[in-house]
Design an enzyme around this catalytic site. Structure first.
Site, PDB file in Angstrom:
ATOM      1  N   GLU A  36       0.552   3.735 -13.597  1.00 53.22           N
ATOM      2  CA  GLU A  36       0.338   2.757 -12.515  1.00 53.22           C
ATOM      3  C   GLU A  36       1.597   2.619 -11.652  1.00 53.22           C
ATOM      4  OE1 GLU A  36      -2.988  -0.351 -14.245  1.00 53.22           O
ATOM      5  OE2 GLU A  36      -0.973  -0.396 -15.136  1.00 53.22           O
ATOM      6  N   ASP A  69      -1.856 -18.678  13.246  1.00 53.78           N
ATOM      7  CA  ASP A  69      -2.089 -18.909  14.673  1.00 53.78           C
ATOM      8  C   ASP A  69      -0.869 -18.459  15.464  1.00 53.78           C
ATOM      9  OD1 ASP A  69      -0.187 -21.219  15.012  1.00 53.78           O
ATOM     10  OD2 ASP A  69      -1.505 -22.104  13.509  1.00 53.78           O
TER      11      ASP A  69
END
Ligand code: DGJ
Length: 731
Positions: free
Chosen positions: A616, A536
């Site tokens: 990777e 928020d």
């Protein structure tokens, strides 16, 4: 000035670059709302008030025989409870004589340059360049002498209006404020959709859009935090409004605790929306002379659809909300130990993860939960902020030095607001947690919540956490909060003040954040509450980035980030690449796609780097390099939603465009593959139609017009969960 009072018409006029807000002092002194929407030059829209004798709509006494004036249907700026208005009320006050009425009439107003301030609460701040003007209107109840001050600050250039409310008890009695909305907005029509963002732990901020229906629709949180369940951001938009067209109103609450947003469609097809602290279990005592300040609501109006509304919020939250200098700095690429090791680690294991991470291009190593006290699982030790030397024999200092020696920065997880029953802190101060007399407190994740309404608790936390932060080189802190509040009762508050505890908790939280976060501007703070349980604007005031969700599945994240970025800037969303099968969903998605999704926010890694193959690691290195190249575009560019994952299932696409329109990045993830499927074209947005652009990997150039109207082909050979990115650069 962007704020004016037109004496002859008794109207207040707030003007931003593209919007107008107008109010009027009515005949009997009530403050009526006239208009909020597209910018108008007219100073008086009083004609919009159409009076009518309506059955069963009472009239205030001072209206005498005039049966046409009723607060039951007139559009108001702040509804006067107990005086003929039966719709959602802005206030509920219990007066000294036991009555519940507040009848506020305009007593005076003030207009001044600059922004109002809200004691103890985060709110937007204005720079000189912003040229913000403020209007304060005093509504006074002449019977009780209670005054409500309505505050409006106008960010003219940014098309933003902020609102807040202050209450002054100038009566001789003690009163109780049982409800106080920070914003009430009336509309004389109701043909709107209500958009809100709902969810649950690991699936936050899911977009939801419904037409207004008669009666009341309600979102909010009573969990002591803004919550995973509903976000304190809502939109009202015209029924047909799209990304690029239509009238849209945004309401964003700068508060991290209980909140409520309700919208009512009334008997006369009008709408009222209110937003403020959730009134449940809220009762704030005001003795004579005392004041209360309600948090801020940030309003934005867009006449050009939802994308523009998002851009208005992104800009103001980027430039006028967060206090951290990191808002303007490039964020380091981190690796976090949580999904790599959970509680099962020692120094040697952490150093191995860090060493391999260097090879991936990572810049910051974050030690998550489990480094303190006897914290070997999540049942113990919260509150005991001393390093666990069984796991980390050279202490935080030694670990930090070793990490720095590898060329990495060092970050640490904390959860200051909580206490475990199995902790030295709880054994010493069992009364420091929120709990009700004669009842055993509910547990959440086997932990209790510290009573942040208490000064002694706050002082302890500030001292102990600051001691950790100052003990060694720490460049990043993840501030977590892993359960919601129950048992909101404080051992030291008087009986009459127990209805203030939820709010006082949040004020206490802001106090310790002021004293821990704002005193350490060099540390990058990341907010977290089991992922996005407290995403928020109140938190963003302190922390420039927030862990978006505990769900790291790259496909789920597309929806979570779609909803989050409706109002919060892209640079606020921390997003990590994790392993597959994913720990939350079991889904397997190519590593490249995980990178593309995570690049939709602040890219990081959350995996055991020692288990990655060389290939990777090479992919990760490429991701990091690509992200660093595109960071300014992603973090500070204009963000466009190209698809809506709730109405279109084949792929999710979004775009970042540089403010000068010279560069853009479109990202697309295929979410539902069909055999022999239709050829799709993805249409760019926000480019200059007349500029020629080169699309990386394609021959020749295309005009912005072609890219936006005809689009780019979605590769037909793309498989389920594969992703593609289009780099677009002006010639
Ligand atoms: C919840 C957070 O969201 C996770 O990332 C992790 O930090 C755990 N808490 C640790 O307890």
């Amino acid at each position: 000035m962007s704020v004016r009072y037109i004496e002859s018409k008794k109207t207040f006029l707030l003007q931003t670059k593209n919007s107008t807000y107008q109010m009027k002092v009515s005949d009997y002194g009530y403050l009526l709302h006239l208009y909020y929407g597209e910018r108008l030059i007219d100073e008086d829209l009083s004609y919009l008030i159409q009076l009518k004798d309506r059955g069963f709509s009472p009239n205030p006494n001072e209206a005498g025989h005039d049966r046409t004036f009723s607060l039951d249907f007139l559009p108001q700026e702040f509804s006067s409870d107990g005086s003929c208005d039966y719709r959602l009320s802005s206030i509920e006050v219990k007066n000294g004589d036991g009555s519940y009425a507040f009848v506020g009439k305009v007593a005076k107003h003030e207009i001044y340059a600059g922004k109002y301030s809200l004691a103890g609460l985060p709110s937007l701040w204005a720079t000189e360049k912003d040229q913000v003007d403020t209007l304060e209107i005093w509504l006074k109840d002449s019977t009780t002498q209670l005054t409500v001050v309505l505050c409006y600050s106008v960010f003219e250039e940014k098309d933003i209006i902020t609102r807040a409310v202050k209450v002054r008890n100038d009566s001789g009695d003690t009163i109780y404020l049982n409800r106080i909305m920070s914003m009430t907005m009336d509309f004389m029509d109701s043909d709107y959709d209500f958009i809100h963002f709902d969810g649950r732990h690991t699936m936050e901020r899911e977009w939801s859009r419904n037409p207004l229906a008669y009666g009341i629709q309600n979102v909010g949180s009573f969990r002591g935090a803004s919550s995973h369940q509903h976000n304190p951001f809502t939109i009202l938009c015209e029924r047909g409004a799209s990304e690029d067209d239509g009238r849209c109103y945004g309401f964003s609450f700068v508060y991290s605790g209980n909140f409520m947003c309700k919208v009512e469609k009334d008997q006369y097809d009008q709408a009222r929306i209110v937003m403020g602290i959730h009134p449940k279990h809220f009762s704030y005592q005001l003795k004579p002379g005392e004041r209360f300040t309600a948090p801020e609501v940030v309003l934005a109006y867009s006449g050009e659809g939802l994308t523009h509304l998002t851009h208005l919020y992104h800009r103001v939250y980027r430039e006028n909300l967060c206090k951290s200098p990191y808002v303007k700095k490039e964020r380091p690429i981190l690796i976090n130990s949580w999904e790599a090791a959970y509680f099962d680690f020692d120094e040697a294991k952490l150093l191995k993860i860090a060493k391999e991470a260097v090879d991936m291009g990572v810049e910051l190593f974050v030690l998550d939960d489990g480094w303190f006290g006897n914290r070997n699982d999540d049942n113990a030790a919260l509150g005991d902020w001393d390093v666990n030397t069984a796991k980390l024999p050279s202490g935080l200092q030694g670990l930090s030095e070793n990490i720095h020696a590898m060329g990495l920065q060092f970050g640490l997880w904390i959860e200051p607001e909580m206490v475990s029953e199995n902790s030295a802190l709880y054994r010493k101060h069992p009364d420091w947690c929120l709990q009700m007399p004669r009842r055993q407190p509910s547990r959440g994740r086997y932990q209790l919540v510290l009573d942040l309404s208490r000064e002694d608790v706050r002082d302890y936390l500030v001292t102990s956490i600051n001691a950790v932060l100052d003990s060694t080189r720490i460049e990043y802190v993840k501030w977590d909060m892993n359960r919601f509040i129950t048992d909101a009762w404080s051992a030291i508050a008087e009986k009459e003040k127990q209805g203030e505890i939820y709010h006082r908790y949040i004020l206490g939280l802001y106090d310790i954040m002021n004293r821990i976060i704002l005193t350490h501007p060099k540390i990058l703070f990341c907010g977290c509450s089991g992922g996005g349980g407290r995403f928020d604007p109140g938190m963003l005031y302190y922390q420039p980035q927030i862990w978006c969700s505990d769900n790291t599945d790259a496909v789920c994240r597309l929806r979570i980030q779609y909803g989050t970025a409706f109002v919060y800037p892209v640079f606020a969303m921390e997003s990590h690449v994790s392993v597959c099968p994913n720990h939350q969903t079991g889904r397997t998605v190519p590593l490249a796609t995980r990178g593309v999704t995570a690049m939709g926010g602040i890219l990081g890694y959350e995996l055991d780097s020692t288990k990655l193959s060389e290939e990777e690691k090479r992919i990760c290195r490429e991701q990091v390099a690509a992200y660093k190249r595109d960071y300014p575009l992603i973090a500070y560019g204009d963000y466009y939603r190209l698809t809506n994952p709730y109405t279109f299932s084949e792929y999710v696409a979004w775009e970042h465009v540089s403010p000068d329109q010279k560069e853009a990045l479109i990202s697309l993830v295929l979410t539902e593959k069909e055999a022999n499927d239709a050829q799709r074209f993805i249409k760019a947005k926000g480019l200059n139609p007349r500029t020629q652009y080169r699309v990386e990997g394609m021959k020749g150039s295309l005009s912005g017009q072609a890219l936006m109207s005809a689009g780019l082909p979605v590769p037909g050979n793309l498989l389920q969960y594969e992703a593609v990115q289009y780099h677009i650069k002006a010639l």
